[in-house]
Design a protein around this motif. Structure first.
Motif, short mmCIF file in Angstrom:
data_model
loop_
_atom_site.label_atom_id
_atom_site.label_comp_id
_atom_site.label_asym_id
_atom_site.label_seq_id
_atom_site.Cartn_x
_atom_site.Cartn_y
_atom_site.Cartn_z
N SER A 25 0.80 -1.05 0.23
CA SER A 25 -0.02 0.00 0.10
C SER A 25 0.93 1.50 -0.04
O SER A 25 0.57 2.34 -0.64
CB SER A 25 -0.96 -0.07 1.05
OG SER A 25 -2.01 -0.96 1.21
N ARG A 26 1.85 1.29 0.80
CA ARG A 26 3.00 2.28 0.73
C ARG A 26 3.42 2.54 -0.47
O ARG A 26 3.91 3.43 -0.93
CB ARG A 26 3.99 2.17 1.85
CG ARG A 26 3.53 2.36 3.21
CD ARG A 26 4.61 2.48 4.13
NE ARG A 26 4.20 2.09 5.57
CZ ARG A 26 4.36 1.37 6.48
NH1 ARG A 26 5.54 0.38 6.12
NH2 ARG A 26 4.00 0.98 7.50
N ALA A 27 3.67 1.49 -1.37
CA ALA A 27 4.13 1.77 -2.65
C ALA A 27 3.13 2.14 -3.77
O ALA A 27 3.42 2.22 -4.90
CB ALA A 27 4.88 0.12 -2.95
N GLY A 28 1.91 2.15 -3.21
CA GLY A 28 0.69 3.01 -4.15
C GLY A 28 -0.09 1.75 -4.62
O GLY A 28 -1.05 2.05 -5.47
N ALA A 29 -0.07 0.58 -4.36
CA ALA A 29 -1.07 -0.39 -4.79
C ALA A 29 -2.29 -0.35 -3.88
O ALA A 29 -2.08 -0.03 -2.90
CB ALA A 29 -0.35 -1.79 -4.71
N GLU A 30 -3.18 -0.90 -4.43
CA GLU A 30 -4.58 -1.25 -3.71
C GLU A 30 -4.46 -2.67 -3.42
O GLU A 30 -4.12 -3.67 -4.00
CB GLU A 30 -5.75 -1.06 -4.58
CG GLU A 30 -7.01 -1.63 -3.93
CD GLU A 30 -8.29 -1.49 -4.93
OE1 GLU A 30 -9.35 -2.20 -4.15
OE2 GLU A 30 -8.19 -0.89 -6.10
N VAL A 31 -4.39 -2.92 -2.01
CA VAL A 31 -4.19 -4.30 -1.63
C VAL A 31 -5.38 -4.90 -0.98
O VAL A 31 -5.89 -4.36 0.07
CB VAL A 31 -3.06 -4.56 -0.62
CG1 VAL A 31 -2.45 -5.81 -0.14
CG2 VAL A 31 -1.71 -3.86 -1.35
N LEU A 32 -5.77 -6.33 -1.40
CA LEU A 32 -6.93 -7.00 -0.80
C LEU A 32 -5.96 -8.23 -0.14
O LEU A 32 -5.06 -8.76 -0.82
CB LEU A 32 -7.64 -7.64 -1.89
CG LEU A 32 -8.36 -6.65 -2.80
CD1 LEU A 32 -9.04 -7.54 -3.89
CD2 LEU A 32 -9.24 -5.64 -2.06
N THR A 33 -6.76 -8.57 1.13
CA THR A 33 -6.18 -9.77 1.58
C THR A 33 -7.20 -10.85 1.93
O THR A 33 -8.09 -10.50 2.03
CB THR A 33 -5.24 -9.34 3.05
OG1 THR A 33 -6.24 -8.84 3.97
CG2 THR A 33 -4.34 -8.38 2.72
N ALA A 34 -6.47 -12.04 1.79
CA ALA A 34 -7.50 -13.01 2.24
C ALA A 34 -6.65 -14.33 2.99
O ALA A 34 -5.38 -14.58 2.73
CB ALA A 34 -8.11 -13.93 0.83
N SER A 35 -7.20 -14.95 3.86
CA SER A 35 -6.31 -16.07 4.64
C SER A 35 -6.55 -17.46 4.11
O SER A 35 -5.73 -18.19 4.72
CB SER A 35 -7.15 -16.18 6.19
OG SER A 35 -8.51 -16.38 6.05
N GLY A 36 -6.95 -17.53 2.77
CA GLY A 36 -6.93 -18.88 2.53
C GLY A 36 -7.57 -18.88 0.97
O GLY A 36 -8.17 -17.78 0.52
N LEU A 37 -7.93 -20.24 0.45
CA LEU A 37 -8.23 -20.29 -0.91
C LEU A 37 -9.88 -19.76 -0.89
O LEU A 37 -10.28 -19.08 -1.96
CB LEU A 37 -8.50 -21.79 -1.18
CG LEU A 37 -9.03 -22.26 -2.69
CD1 LEU A 37 -8.30 -21.48 -3.63
CD2 LEU A 37 -9.00 -23.66 -2.85
N ALA A 38 -10.50 -20.14 0.07
CA ALA A 38 -12.08 -19.73 0.18
C ALA A 38 -12.23 -18.10 0.22
O ALA A 38 -12.78 -17.61 -0.76
CB ALA A 38 -12.70 -20.28 1.23
N GLY A 39 -11.30 -17.51 0.83
CA GLY A 39 -11.37 -16.09 0.86
C GLY A 39 -11.01 -15.66 -0.40
O GLY A 39 -11.45 -14.50 -1.06
N ALA A 40 -9.86 -16.08 -1.04
CA ALA A 40 -9.41 -15.70 -2.14
C ALA A 40 -10.60 -15.76 -3.50
O ALA A 40 -10.66 -14.80 -4.13
CB ALA A 40 -8.15 -16.27 -2.54
N GLU A 41 -11.19 -17.06 -3.37
CA GLU A 41 -12.37 -16.94 -4.23
C GLU A 41 -13.50 -16.02 -4.07
O GLU A 41 -13.79 -15.32 -5.08
CB GLU A 41 -12.85 -18.45 -4.27
CG GLU A 41 -11.90 -19.63 -4.72
CD GLU A 41 -12.30 -20.94 -4.18
OE1 GLU A 41 -11.89 -21.74 -5.25
OE2 GLU A 41 -13.06 -20.95 -3.30
N ARG A 42 -13.67 -15.66 -2.97
CA ARG A 42 -14.67 -14.52 -2.58
C ARG A 42 -14.33 -13.36 -3.14
O ARG A 42 -14.96 -12.48 -3.77
CB ARG A 42 -14.99 -14.64 -1.22
CG ARG A 42 -15.91 -13.76 -0.59
CD ARG A 42 -16.16 -13.64 0.84
NE ARG A 42 -14.99 -13.47 1.70
CZ ARG A 42 -14.28 -12.30 1.78
NH1 ARG A 42 -14.59 -11.38 1.26
NH2 ARG A 42 -13.22 -12.42 2.67
#
Length: 131
Positions: A25-42
């Motif tokens: 984020s400090r480098a300018g990106a929009e960052v989403l986080t997930a704790s696993g595969l299910a969260g990534a799919e969501r």
């Protein structure tokens, strides 16, 4: 540096996800986080406008980094994938991923992470190399 990028970070260690989110984020990106595969799919389903880069641990509690890559590319075919791992058999996993795989070994420094993301962007032809 990483402006206009939406990055998905997937790791089952919440503290690591938060550190990576802050650094990118400090480098300018929009960052989403997930704790696993299910969260990534969501998150992929919630952001049909696209994920530019997914940074995923190779081994997750509910799946693998390869499964995360498949899920991301199902909704965002042009997404880049970067793998991270602290596993002792890391080198063997990299061989299986192929020579084009972008991989970072845990633990890593903030500057190393940003440099690896920039290198992945250059290798994918998304940005010109810095001079």
């Amino acid at each position: 540096m990483l402006e206009h990028l939406r990055i998905l970070v997937v790791d089952d260690e919440p503290d690591l996800c938060e550190i990576v989110r802050r650094v990118l984020s400090r480098a300018g990106a929009e960052v989403l986080t997930a704790s696993g595969l299910a969260g990534a799919e969501r998150l992929c389903a919630e952001h049909p406008e696209g994920i530019d880069l997914a940074i995923t641990d190779l081994k997750l509690d509910d799946g693998s980094g390869v499964q995360v890559a498949e899920a991301v590319r199902a909704t965002c075919p042009d997404a880049m994938i970067m793998y991270m791992s602290g596993l002792p058999y890391f080198d063997a996993a990299v061989v299986e991923l192929g020579p084009e795989a972008s991989v970072i070994a845990k633990p890593f420094r903030a500057t190393e992470l940003v440099d690896m993301v920039q290198l992945a962007l250059v290798r994918a032809g998304r940005v010109a190399p810095e001079r």
